[in-house]
Write a protein that holds these residues in place. Structure first.
Motif, PDB file in Angstrom:
ATOM      1  N   MET A  64       3.852  -7.096   2.973  1.00 56.44           N
ATOM      2  CA  MET A  64       3.366  -8.318   3.285  1.00 56.44           C
ATOM      3  C   MET A  64       4.425  -9.307   2.348  1.00 56.44           C
ATOM      4  O   MET A  64       4.721  -8.931   1.329  1.00 56.44           O
ATOM      5  N   LEU A  65       4.802 -10.318   3.018  1.00 61.32           N
ATOM      6  CA  LEU A  65       5.893 -11.304   2.577  1.00 61.32           C
ATOM      7  C   LEU A  65       5.195 -12.405   1.910  1.00 61.32           C
ATOM      8  O   LEU A  65       4.204 -13.225   2.765  1.00 61.32           O
ATOM      9  N   LEU A  66       5.003 -12.772   0.682  1.00 62.87           N
ATOM     10  CA  LEU A  66       4.248 -13.730   0.151  1.00 62.87           C
ATOM     11  C   LEU A  66       5.047 -14.804  -0.424  1.00 62.87           C
ATOM     12  O   LEU A  66       6.106 -14.535  -1.136  1.00 62.87           O
ATOM     13  N   GLY A  80       7.129 -20.246   6.205  1.00 59.91           N
ATOM     14  CA  GLY A  80       6.611 -20.878   7.689  1.00 59.91           C
ATOM     15  C   GLY A  80       5.508 -20.258   8.259  1.00 59.91           C
ATOM     16  O   GLY A  80       4.750 -20.608   8.821  1.00 59.91           O
ATOM     17  N   ASN A  81       5.388 -18.888   8.024  1.00 55.65           N
ATOM     18  CA  ASN A  81       4.372 -18.100   8.937  1.00 55.65           C
ATOM     19  C   ASN A  81       3.254 -17.914   7.685  1.00 55.65           C
ATOM     20  O   ASN A  81       2.552 -17.059   8.025  1.00 55.65           O
ATOM     21  N   LEU A  82       3.406 -18.622   6.636  1.00 55.23           N
ATOM     22  CA  LEU A  82       2.344 -18.473   5.481  1.00 55.23           C
ATOM     23  C   LEU A  82       2.447 -17.017   4.809  1.00 55.23           C
ATOM     24  O   LEU A  82       2.471 -16.965   3.653  1.00 55.23           O
ATOM     25  N   VAL A  83       2.168 -16.031   5.620  1.00 51.86           N
ATOM     26  CA  VAL A  83       2.276 -14.494   5.045  1.00 51.86           C
ATOM     27  C   VAL A  83       3.179 -13.861   6.278  1.00 51.86           C
ATOM     28  O   VAL A  83       2.966 -13.913   7.711  1.00 51.86           O
ATOM     29  N   GLY A  84       4.187 -13.180   5.863  1.00 51.28           N
ATOM     30  CA  GLY A  84       4.904 -12.212   7.037  1.00 51.28           C
ATOM     31  C   GLY A  84       4.422 -10.775   6.511  1.00 51.28           C
ATOM     32  O   GLY A  84       4.245 -10.495   5.715  1.00 51.28           O
ATOM     33  N   LEU A  85       4.059 -10.523   7.974  1.00 56.50           N
ATOM     34  CA  LEU A  85       3.433  -8.951   7.952  1.00 56.50           C
ATOM     35  C   LEU A  85       4.565  -8.047   8.655  1.00 56.50           C
ATOM     36  O   LEU A  85       5.282  -8.299   9.589  1.00 56.50           O
ATOM     37  N   ILE A  86       4.875  -7.176   7.840  1.00 55.31           N
ATOM     38  CA  ILE A  86       5.961  -6.145   8.128  1.00 55.31           C
ATOM     39  C   ILE A  86       5.139  -4.877   8.651  1.00 55.31           C
ATOM     40  O   ILE A  86       4.572  -4.078   7.710  1.00 55.31           O
ATOM     41  N   ASP A  87       5.489  -4.413   9.793  1.00 55.78           N
ATOM     42  CA  ASP A  87       5.026  -3.211  10.207  1.00 55.78           C
ATOM     43  C   ASP A  87       5.668  -2.085   9.930  1.00 55.78           C
ATOM     44  O   ASP A  87       6.794  -2.163   9.335  1.00 55.78           O
ATOM     45  N   SER A  88       4.727  -0.883   9.956  1.00 59.38           N
ATOM     46  CA  SER A  88       5.271   0.263   9.387  1.00 59.38           C
ATOM     47  C   SER A  88       6.455   1.130  10.349  1.00 59.38           C
ATOM     48  O   SER A  88       7.404   1.580   9.468  1.00 59.38           O
ATOM     49  N   ASP A  89       6.632   0.338  11.308  1.00 64.21           N
ATOM     50  CA  ASP A  89       7.829   0.955  12.293  1.00 64.21           C
ATOM     51  C   ASP A  89       8.681   0.040  12.278  1.00 64.21           C
ATOM     52  O   ASP A  89       9.604   0.230  13.094  1.00 64.21           O
ATOM     53  N   TYR A  90       8.813  -1.016  11.877  1.00 68.02           N
ATOM     54  CA  TYR A  90       9.649  -2.012  11.767  1.00 68.02           C
ATOM     55  C   TYR A  90      11.090  -1.518  11.072  1.00 68.02           C
ATOM     56  O   TYR A  90      10.796  -1.257   9.783  1.00 68.02           O
ATOM     57  N   GLN A  91      12.274  -1.803  11.530  1.00 69.12           N
ATOM     58  CA  GLN A  91      13.426  -1.166  11.002  1.00 69.12           C
ATOM     59  C   GLN A  91      14.494  -2.250  10.680  1.00 69.12           C
ATOM     60  O   GLN A  91      15.631  -2.008  10.446  1.00 69.12           O
ATOM     61  N   GLY A  92      14.295  -3.535  11.112  1.00 68.24           N
ATOM     62  CA  GLY A  92      15.278  -4.363  11.358  1.00 68.24           C
ATOM     63  C   GLY A  92      15.366  -5.120   9.945  1.00 68.24           C
ATOM     64  O   GLY A  92      14.603  -5.015   8.973  1.00 68.24           O
ATOM     65  N   GLU A  93      16.270  -6.141   9.736  1.00 66.21           N
ATOM     66  CA  GLU A  93      16.478  -6.834   8.466  1.00 66.21           C
ATOM     67  C   GLU A  93      15.221  -7.710   8.200  1.00 66.21           C
ATOM     68  O   GLU A  93      14.503  -8.272   9.107  1.00 66.21           O
ATOM     69  N   LEU A  94      14.722  -7.592   6.842  1.00 63.08           N
ATOM     70  CA  LEU A  94      13.751  -8.428   6.467  1.00 63.08           C
ATOM     71  C   LEU A  94      13.945  -9.880   6.553  1.00 63.08           C
ATOM     72  O   LEU A  94      15.132 -10.069   5.814  1.00 63.08           O
ATOM     73  N   MET A  95      13.313 -10.862   7.341  1.00 62.52           N
ATOM     74  CA  MET A  95      13.590 -12.118   7.335  1.00 62.52           C
ATOM     75  C   MET A  95      12.588 -12.984   6.623  1.00 62.52           C
ATOM     76  O   MET A  95      11.527 -12.513   6.925  1.00 62.52           O
ATOM     77  N   VAL A  96      12.859 -13.724   5.997  1.00 62.84           N
ATOM     78  CA  VAL A  96      11.904 -15.013   5.359  1.00 62.84           C
ATOM     79  C   VAL A  96      11.951 -16.159   6.030  1.00 62.84           C
ATOM     80  O   VAL A  96      13.068 -16.892   5.897  1.00 62.84           O
TER      81      VAL A  96
END
Ligand SMILES: O=c1ccn([C@H]2C[C@H](O)[C@@H](COP(=O)(O)OP(=O)(O)OP(=O)(O)O)O2)c(=O)[nH]1
Length: 149
Positions: A64-66, A80-96
Motif C-alpha cells: 500500500m502506498l500511503l 490522488g488515489n488516497l491509497v495506492g494498492l500494488i498487486d503482487s503480480d505487478y512488475q512495473g515502476e511504482l508510481m505515486v
C-alpha cells in the motif's frame, strides 16, 4: 522477513533505494525520481515516478502506498488515489499519484520522499454464493446502529 524483489528502473535512484528507517518502521519512504523540481499547483494531481519496481510474487501479499504524515499535515500533499494498492503480480515502476489539496503551490524536489509503502498480508477469498446468511447479533445494522457509547 519476507523476500521481495526490487528492481531499479531509473539508475538515478541508485543511491536512494528504500529502506526501513528504524527497526520498528512499518513503511519505507518512496522518493520522487525526477531530474528537475516539479511544482504542483493548488489542487493539482501529478503522477510521480519512483524509479523502482517491486515484485511481491505472492498472492498473500500486497503493498500500500500511503501519504507521509509531515507532507500531508504541513503542506497538504497527499495521494490522488488516497491509497495506492500494488498487486503482487505487478512488475512495473511504482508510481505515486501526488495531490496538492492545499491552496498553495508546492514544489517537489528531486529525490524528495513523497510517500511511504507498507507491505501487507492479503487473503484471497473463495466466495460462495448463498441465498441467506446465518443470523448474527448485528445482522444488517451498521453506520452507528450500536449507538455512540
Ligand atoms: O498508486 C499506485 C496505484 C497502483 N499502481 C500500480 C500497481 C498496481 O498493481 C497497478 C494497478 O493498480 P490498480 O489496480 O489500483 O489500478 P486500476 O485503475 O484498477 O487499473 P488496472 O486495470 O491496471 O488494475 O498500478 C502504482 O504504481 N501506484
Amino acid at each position: 522477513m519476507n523476500k521481495v524483489q526490487l528492481k531499479i528502473i531509473n539508475p538515478a535512484i541508485q543511491d536512494y533505494l528504500p529502506t526501513y528507517a528504524t527497526t520498528g518502521s512499518a513503511g519505507l519512504d518512496l522518493r520522487a525520481c525526477i531530474a528537475e523540481p516539479i511544482t504542483l499547483a493548488a489542487g493539482e494531481t501529478r503522477l510521480i515516478p519512483t524509479g523502482i519496481a517491486i515484485f511481491l510474487d505472492n498472492p498473500n501479499l500486497a503493498a500500500m502506498l500511503l501519504p507521509r504524515s509531515g507532507l500531508g499535515h504541513k503542506h497538504g500533499i497527499v495521494l490522488g488515489n488516497l491509497v495506492g494498492l500494488i498487486d503482487s503480480d505487478y512488475q512495473g515502476e511504482l508510481m505515486v499519484s501526488l495531490w496538492n489539496r492545499s491552496e498553495n503551490e508546492f514544489t517537489i524536489q528531486p529525490f524528495e520522499r513523497v510517500a511511504q509503502m507498507v507491505i501487507v498480508p492479503v487473503v484471497q477469498a473463495d466466495f460462495e454464493l448463498v441465498n441467506e446468511f446465518v443470523a448474527t447479533e448485528r445482522g444488517v445494522g451498521g453506520f452507528g446502529s450500536t449507538g455512540r457509547e
